[in-house]
Design an enzyme around this catalytic site. Structure first.
Site, PDB file in Angstrom:
ATOM      1  CE  LYS A  36      39.615  39.685  45.481  1.00 15.79           C
ATOM      2  NZ  LYS A  36      40.089  40.820  44.660  1.00 15.79           N
ATOM      3  CB  CYS A  56      41.279  39.242  41.585  1.00 13.34           C
ATOM      4  SG  CYS A  56      42.814  40.008  40.985  1.00 13.34           S
ATOM      5  CD  GLU A 103      38.803  41.988  40.906  1.00 12.86           C
ATOM      6  OE1 GLU A 103      38.596  42.009  42.132  1.00 12.86           O
ATOM      7  OE2 GLU A 103      39.941  41.854  40.416  1.00 12.86           O
TER       8      GLU A 103
END
Length: 293
Positions: free
Chosen positions: A115, A152, A42
């Site tokens: 995300k 994540c 990331e």
């Protein structure tokens, strides 16, 4: 179809060109080892700037169109015939996202995922920088199968993994930045982190690949140690390979997607689903809402 996937991990500095060159080197190493899908960590262009809240870091964001790092990696993807999910800080008008662009093995950009779950903890101050993603959970048909990518904090949510597999994902990939916790210096979340994603693999009967960063990063007196431990899990949740906590590494493993597909079909976890009973998942508190009459 047999597909070889790779997980990578590396340190990052404030020299963007150096970081991108290091990422390119890892892609070449992975391709030399036969990898066809290569996962980078990331936000690898810089240190994990979300350790604290600094307005100047918004200057790091760039639009997906003509993004310099995406363009560089498009060339490598085409030259090495590899699929590359590329994590970057996206500027979209007046809004900013934590985004992954999916580059196919011919160098084309298939699309992007923003995300969905944005953390807000000490050392993980992402809500200051990123708006919640608006793409929904996407899958991408690549030369080497259909992939789904979370980012994540997304990896802690089984709903995200299940949604991607329901949409056809044959491999789940999670670029990551995780390490020490400011509120509890004694806490080591590595095993919990891995076990959660191994559960996604087992519950959905798909391989899972996770790439984390390594090294110590600091900002204005705050410091964070990233514990690496990038890994590849098999479709039964088995830990097939794992990197250490400190070294720049490339991990590879080959999967037979046809065999996994047959096993997933025979196991019945999707045949026996009861979505009519899952309405509590559509609420925050788990309660079924009464309809107005």
């Amino acid at each position: 179809m047999k597909v070889t996937v790779a997980a990578t991990q590396m340190r990052c500095t404030w020299d963007v060109d150096e970081n991108v060159a290091r990422a390119e080197s890892l892609v070449h190493r992975a391709a030399d080892e036969g990898a066809q899908v290569v996962l980078l960590q990331e936000l690898f262009e810089t240190p994990y700037f979300c350790i604290d809240e600094q307005n100047r870091h918004f200057d790091l964001a760039k639009p997906l169109e003509d993004h310099p790092t995406v363009e560089r990696l498009r060339s490598i993807a085409k030259a090495r015939s590899v699929v590359l999910p590329v994590s970057f800080f996206e500027k979209a008008g007046l809004t900013h996202y934590n985004t992954v662009a999916i580059i196919d093995a011919d160098g084309s950009v298939l699309g992007s995922y923003r995300k969905s779950h944005i953390p807000d903890f000490p050392l993980y101050e992402e809500k200051f920088y990123f708006s919640p993603g608006d793409t929904g959970f996407r899958v991408f048909d690549t030369r080497y199968g259909t992939i789904g990518t979370g980012i994540c904090w997304d990896q802690w949510f089984p709903e995200a993994a299940r949604a991607m597999v329901l949409r056809g994902a044959e491999i789940l990939l999670y670029p990551t930045a995780i390490g020490s916790e400011e509120y509890d210096p004694e806490l080591d979340s590595k095993d919990h982190w891995q076990m959660t994603m191994r559960g996604h693999a087992a519950a959905n009967i798909v391989p899972v690949v996770a790439s984390n960063r390594i090294g110590t990063e600091s900002s204005d007196g705050k410091s964070m140690d990233f514990y690496g431990s990038s890994f590849i899990a098999g479709p039964q949740g088995q830990l097939l390979c794992e990197a250490d906590r400190e070294s720049e590494q490339v991990l590879t493993h080959t999967f037979d997607l046809d065999a996994i597909r047959e096993y997933r079909r025979s196991w019945g976890v999707f045949r026996d689903r009861r979505p009519d009973l899952y309405s509590p998942l559509l609420t925050l508190d788990g309660r079924t809402r009464a309809t107005a009459g």
